[in-house]
Design a protein around this motif. Structure first.
Motif, PDB file in Angstrom:
ATOM      1  N   ASP A  56      33.538  40.984  31.921  1.00  0.00           N
ATOM      2  CA  ASP A  56      32.554  41.538  30.998  1.00  0.00           C
ATOM      3  C   ASP A  56      31.721  40.472  30.304  1.00  0.00           C
ATOM      4  O   ASP A  56      30.558  40.687  29.990  1.00  0.00           O
ATOM      5  N   VAL A  57      32.333  39.313  30.034  1.00  0.00           N
ATOM      6  CA  VAL A  57      31.671  38.283  29.236  1.00  0.00           C
ATOM      7  C   VAL A  57      31.583  36.982  30.018  1.00  0.00           C
ATOM      8  O   VAL A  57      32.570  36.534  30.601  1.00  0.00           O
ATOM      9  N   ILE A  58      30.403  36.395  30.024  1.00  0.00           N
ATOM     10  CA  ILE A  58      30.205  35.055  30.575  1.00  0.00           C
ATOM     11  C   ILE A  58      29.491  34.248  29.500  1.00  0.00           C
ATOM     12  O   ILE A  58      28.402  34.605  29.073  1.00  0.00           O
ATOM     13  N   ASP A  59      30.145  33.154  29.050  1.00  0.00           N
ATOM     14  CA  ASP A  59      29.502  32.308  28.053  1.00  0.00           C
ATOM     15  C   ASP A  59      28.910  31.070  28.737  1.00  0.00           C
ATOM     16  O   ASP A  59      28.875  30.973  29.959  1.00  0.00           O
ATOM     17  N   ALA A  60      28.453  30.110  27.934  1.00  0.00           N
ATOM     18  CA  ALA A  60      27.807  28.914  28.474  1.00  0.00           C
ATOM     19  C   ALA A  60      28.735  28.131  29.401  1.00  0.00           C
ATOM     20  O   ALA A  60      28.299  27.632  30.442  1.00  0.00           O
TER      21      ALA A  60
END
Length: 128
Positions: A56-60
Motif C-alpha cells: 500500500d505504501v512506498i516511501d522515498a
C-alpha cells in the motif's frame, strides 16, 4: 581466451522473474526487499516483474530501491516492470516521476507504461 572473457560469454539468463512485495516498501523493509531483488537479479532475467499488489505504501527509500533495481537490470541487459501498484503507491511513483522510467503493468500483464487514468495521452501514446 582468459577466464573473465569465458565467464562473461557463458552468463545465462532467464526470461522472467517475478517478486511479490507484501506490506509497506519503506526504509524499514527496504534492506530485506533489496536482498530478495539482488537474488532475483543474480539470475540475469530479461524481465524482472515486481508485483506491488500487496504493497500500500512506498516511501522515498522504496522508490530509490526500485530505481536501483532498474539500473542494475538495465546494466545486465534486462528491464524492470511494476505490476499492480495501489492507487496510493501509484500516486507516489508519479510524484517522483518514476512512472516515466519504470514500466507499469496491469494485474493481467498488460503494459500500461506508466499511463495513469488521468493522463491526457491517447491510446498507444505515452506521456514522457
Amino acid at each position: 581466451m582468459d577466464e573473465l572473457s569465458r565467464a562473461s560469454q557463458t552468463t545465462q539468463t532467464v526470461p522472467l522473474v517475478e517478486v511479490q512485495v507484501c506490506g509497506d516498501l519503506d526504509a524499514s523493509s527496504a534492506p530485506g526487499v533489496n536482498d530478495v531483488l539482488s537474488e532475483a537479479l543474480a539470475l540475469h532475467p530479461r524481465q524482472l516483474v515486481i508485483d506491488l499488489a500487496g504493497c500500500d505504501v512506498i516511501d522515498a527509500a522504496g522508490i530509490l530501491l526500485l530505481l536501483d533495481a532498474h539500473r542494475r537490470a538495465i546494466r545486465d541487459g534486462g528491464m524492470v516492470a511494476l505490476r499492480s501498484p495501489s492507487a496510493r503507491a501509484r500516486r507516489n511513483l508519479k510524484l517522483a516521476k518514476v512512472d516515466r522510467v519504470l514500466q507499469v503493468i496491469s494485474p493481467d500483464g498488460d503494459l500500461t507504461l506508466g499511463i495513469s487514468p488521468d493522463s491526457d495521452a491517447r491510446p498507444g501514446e505515452v506521456n514522457r
